[in-house]
Scaffold this motif. Structure first.
Motif, PDB file in Angstrom:
ATOM      1  N   GLU A   1      11.553  24.349  13.050  1.00 42.60           N
ATOM      2  CA  GLU A   1      12.355  25.490  14.041  1.00 42.60           C
ATOM      3  C   GLU A   1      11.795  26.628  13.902  1.00 42.60           C
ATOM      4  OE1 GLU A   1      16.059  25.505  11.678  1.00 42.60           O
ATOM      5  OE2 GLU A   1      16.608  23.381  12.200  1.00 42.60           O
TER       6      GLU A   1
ATOM      7  N   ASP B   1      13.960  29.291  21.412  1.00 42.34           N
ATOM      8  CA  ASP B   1      15.160  29.701  21.017  1.00 42.34           C
ATOM      9  C   ASP B   1      14.994  31.398  21.201  1.00 42.34           C
ATOM     10  OD1 ASP B   1      15.730  27.686  19.032  1.00 42.34           O
ATOM     11  OD2 ASP B   1      13.660  27.863  18.221  1.00 42.34           O
TER      12      ASP B   1
ATOM     13  N   SER C   1      11.718  25.626  18.846  1.00 41.99           N
ATOM     14  CA  SER C   1      11.979  24.494  17.886  1.00 41.99           C
ATOM     15  C   SER C   1      11.886  22.911  18.415  1.00 41.99           C
ATOM     16  CB  SER C   1      13.707  24.636  17.527  1.00 41.99           C
ATOM     17  OG  SER C   1      13.806  25.746  16.625  1.00 41.99           O
TER      18      SER C   1
END
Length: 204
Positions: free
Chosen positions: A124, A168, A113
């Protein structure tokens, strides 16, 4: 004399009626054409926008980081074909497209992100960035842990290169660079980076 006047008036009324009908018909035709032209322009703009988005988001460079290792025994070899079974972000026409493999590499693939350096909304869970495309102060062991802050050193999308990103997720896998023609039409996408092995299926 009266009879002649009545005939003349009747003729004038008939001529006027035909003239009004013709004018009305012409207006309706113009409106119809105008509406059709407007719809056509909207369709063309939408098509152009869709292709523009595809072109904007897809990588068009075949260059890869010098340190990335070519896969020794990839499931899909260079020049072979496979079916893409995933859509990244808003890339319409990617899922179910037949892809030609142009490169296969063993590495760690990350979803990240970040906020584009060009401004705009944060991005994202972008798929995918490989380990060799990241700049990090303390690289440590791979894969990097979720939450690790890195600098992106690649330009898959506008505003990506040099952006600060957060890891992430991470996946040790074989990543593929592919060519494909969108199922929605438009120009062929060349050297798209990246598709991971689990996002490909054998072509029949």
């Amino acid at each position: 004399m009266k009879g002649k006047k009545i005939i003349i008036i009747a003729v004038l009324l008939i001529v006027s009626a035909f003239t009004l009908a013709a004018c009305g018909g012409g207006k309706e035709e113009t409106d119809t054409k105008g509406n059709n032209a407007s719809q056509q322009n909207t369709s063309e703009e939408s098509s152009s926008e869709s292709q523009g988005n595809m072109s904007e988001h897809m990588s068009s460079s075949g260059e890869v980081p010098a340190s990335v290792q070519e896969a020794e025994n990839p499931k899909y070899e260079a020049e072979s074909t496979a079916i893409i079974n995933v859509k990244h972000m808003n890339m319409e026409g990617m899922s179910d497209a037949e892809a030609t493999i142009t490169g296969a590499y063993d590495t760690t693939a990350y979803t990240v992100s970040y906020t584009p350096t060009t401004g705009g909304e944060p991005v994202e869970d972008h798929k995918w960035v490989i380990h060799e495309e990241l700049l990090v102060e303390d690289p440590g062991d791979t894969p990097l842990e979720p939450g690790t802050e890195v600098t992106l050193n690649t330009d898959h999308m506008k505003g990506m290169n040099g952006a600060t990103a957060t890891i992430d997720s991470a996946e040790d896998t074989t990543v593929y660079m592919v060519d494909f023609t969108p199922t929605t039409g438009g120009e062929k996408v060349v050297d798209h980076k990246w598709v991971v092995e689990s996002e490909l299926e054998p072509a029949e």
